[in-house]
Write a protein that holds these residues in place. Sequence first.
Motif, PDB file in Angstrom:
ATOM      1  N   ASP A 247      28.269   9.556  75.676  1.00  0.00           N
ATOM      2  CA  ASP A 247      28.280   8.683  74.740  1.00  0.00           C
ATOM      3  C   ASP A 247      28.708   9.013  73.451  1.00  0.00           C
ATOM      4  O   ASP A 247      27.693  10.059  73.160  1.00  0.00           O
ATOM      5  N   ALA A 248      29.563   8.488  72.620  1.00  0.00           N
ATOM      6  CA  ALA A 248      29.697   8.815  71.363  1.00  0.00           C
ATOM      7  C   ALA A 248      29.174   7.940  70.351  1.00  0.00           C
ATOM      8  O   ALA A 248      29.176   6.490  70.634  1.00  0.00           O
ATOM      9  N   LEU A 250      29.336   6.704  66.665  1.00  0.00           N
ATOM     10  CA  LEU A 250      29.944   7.016  65.445  1.00  0.00           C
ATOM     11  C   LEU A 250      29.602   6.085  64.225  1.00  0.00           C
ATOM     12  O   LEU A 250      29.256   4.902  64.299  1.00  0.00           O
ATOM     13  N   PHE A 361      36.790   7.689  66.004  1.00  0.00           N
ATOM     14  CA  PHE A 361      37.050   7.209  67.249  1.00  0.00           C
ATOM     15  C   PHE A 361      38.196   8.060  68.061  1.00  0.00           C
ATOM     16  O   PHE A 361      37.855   8.309  69.245  1.00  0.00           O
ATOM     17  N   ALA A 364      36.316  11.136  69.322  1.00  0.00           N
ATOM     18  CA  ALA A 364      35.490  10.764  70.554  1.00  0.00           C
ATOM     19  C   ALA A 364      36.504  10.616  71.806  1.00  0.00           C
ATOM     20  O   ALA A 364      36.157  10.976  72.833  1.00  0.00           O
ATOM     21  N   ARG A 365      37.706  10.091  71.778  1.00  0.00           N
ATOM     22  CA  ARG A 365      38.458  10.187  72.674  1.00  0.00           C
ATOM     23  C   ARG A 365      39.167  11.393  73.076  1.00  0.00           C
ATOM     24  O   ARG A 365      39.056  11.785  74.128  1.00  0.00           O
ATOM     25  N   CYS A 369      34.776  11.218  75.475  1.00  0.00           N
ATOM     26  CA  CYS A 369      33.494  10.500  75.460  1.00  0.00           C
ATOM     27  C   CYS A 369      33.879   9.140  76.426  1.00  0.00           C
ATOM     28  O   CYS A 369      34.760   8.722  76.150  1.00  0.00           O
ATOM     29  N   ARG A 371      31.966   6.214  76.266  1.00  0.00           N
ATOM     30  CA  ARG A 371      31.866   4.882  75.405  1.00  0.00           C
ATOM     31  C   ARG A 371      31.307   5.446  74.105  1.00  0.00           C
ATOM     32  O   ARG A 371      31.024   6.445  73.747  1.00  0.00           O
ATOM     33  N   CYS A 372      31.795   4.119  73.166  1.00  0.00           N
ATOM     34  CA  CYS A 372      31.733   4.534  71.664  1.00  0.00           C
ATOM     35  C   CYS A 372      30.865   3.648  71.226  1.00  0.00           C
ATOM     36  O   CYS A 372      31.092   2.415  71.451  1.00  0.00           O
ATOM     37  N   PHE A 374      29.402   2.086  67.536  1.00  0.00           N
ATOM     38  CA  PHE A 374      29.659   2.066  66.057  1.00  0.00           C
ATOM     39  C   PHE A 374      28.493   1.666  65.280  1.00  0.00           C
ATOM     40  O   PHE A 374      27.744   0.508  65.797  1.00  0.00           O
ATOM     41  N   CYS A 447      33.528   0.203  73.948  1.00  0.00           N
ATOM     42  CA  CYS A 447      33.088   0.195  72.870  1.00  0.00           C
ATOM     43  C   CYS A 447      31.857  -0.921  72.332  1.00  0.00           C
ATOM     44  O   CYS A 447      31.855  -2.046  72.866  1.00  0.00           O
TER      45      CYS A 447
END
Length: 593
Positions: A247-248, A250, A361, A364-365, A369, A371-372, A374, A447
């Motif tokens: 998971d990222a 952001l 974002f 992260a892609r 990753c 899932r992001c 925020f 996300c």
Amino acid sequence: MTEPMENSQIAALVELGILCRGEQVDPVGPGHADPGPHRFSDHAQLCRFENPAFRRPFGDRSKEAFAPLPPDTTMESAIMATRLVILLGAADSPELRLALASRATVVVVFEPDERVLIQFLERFKLAGLNRPNLFCFTGDPRSFNPPLQELLPADMFRMGVPAFFLTERVRTLYGEWAGRVVEYLETLHYRHAIYGLSGQALSRSRPLRNIHRGLLYDQQVHAYENVPDYLNAPPVSALRKTLCGTDAVLVAAGPDLPARFDYLRRVRDRVAIICVNNAVKPLVEAGIKPHFVVINDTSIASGQVFKHIPKLPETILVGHCLSDLGGDRFRRKYLFGSLLPQLFGPRDDLRLHGSVISTAFSLARLLGCSRCVFIGAQLASDNPWSLGYSKGTLKNSAEAVERPLTDAFPQLAPVDTPFGERLYTTLNFLDAALWLTEEIRVSGVRCVNTSRASILYGEGIEYEDEPEPQGAPPLMKDLYRPEPPRVDRAGAARWLRGEIRLWSSVRDAARTLLADDSPAMTAKGMAILDQLDANNVTYLTERREGFWNEQFYRLVFEGDEADRRKGLRLYFRNVFAMSGEFLGLLKRALESV
């Protein structure tokens, strides 16, 4: 959403490239033919929220680059004022026929109900629609794939402020849908027709005359400062798929950020924290060390935050090659964006637009990753007059002031969230949010937004206050030992020496001109100015802090002989000082090769 209808005429329009179909909205009403007429929309046009100073940015002050259309606009007056007409509702109205008769006008028809479109085709006939200035769309504006922002050409929005006309059926039964279409298209008009005038590229350099415009002053400074990193930092492509399944999180610098510090401390070792440059200071001061810091803004101001943080050997900087790269604050850096690839090697770009959160974002892609999440990515404020930022950033948040709303600059543009909250934002952030939410929708990346007071919402974005990590912990150790870039060091040294010769020559010319008190000084100065206009020196000078371009233009091109001499001395003093700055940067860079 309802299933699209099957109809031979609709299929023919699609085949001819006249009609694009998105996901159908839920139909309202019986679906009978819309009789029209089309009336001008009474909404607050988005361009009203841009600084009116940018309406006439050119030397010809009589020419307006953009301007709101008056509320009494008719179709006759619209096609005189603009060449872009948008009709909401497929109706064989006098207004539609008048717009189509103007071959210089692009006509775009949006229809929410394909039952009505079929009735319209029965009356208008296919042959009447097969013309180069007409385009038709059905369905939800945020459902097309590719998105509307990629389907609609930029040149279309440079034809003029879009004039919107609605039928009464659309106004009463599909008002919310119509509002979404209007906001989407007006945002694209801002992106393609206004941002280039009000954005960073022309800041302090209004296009009063024709000169060559290449690198900005700030970018030129960073190009020379960053040579040591060009020699040692790998391209961002080396990070591809290195954190698959993680998971990222952001992290941006919105006012909600401090409320998430405890959450970030709790999940830090189970996610990859990707922090934008403006958020790194409050994050570090809270004892949270991000895994990545991202910067894409190439302005000098954007990098000032790095002077206010300690060294972060565990944090990786991912930066645009013409940004401030943080000096010694980061032990490992990865670069994107290209500058002289024949010397410093080719580098991939990260997809980005409008805000650095879009870059986070994209990173992260790239990392893979799954899932992001925020945090602080609000891009808006509850204050109609100013955006808000997290405590601890270098940006100041103005206190809310109670005064009547004007629906025009300097008020921020209103946006209603899915949670029923009215927020306010800049046109740049409204555009950034549109780009990013459409990017998320078509990417398929899951996300989560942790802030309700945000304008990042739409398909693919859920809301959750504190989502538990679902992926694998980040394995970072290999990211600190990448393959070094292949760089032509001898070529880089030759380039730096060439730049030193160039700026030494420019400085000598400025010094000579400043020492000349003869009557010929003006003619010599104008001749040298012509040369410097053509090789980007003038643009760099205009962008430099302290140089007032309009004063220079007024003195040199509108004043008498004494004014011209004064203006030229002003210009060449700045050129001399700038050349000295660049020579200092270049000599330090040469020592690093």
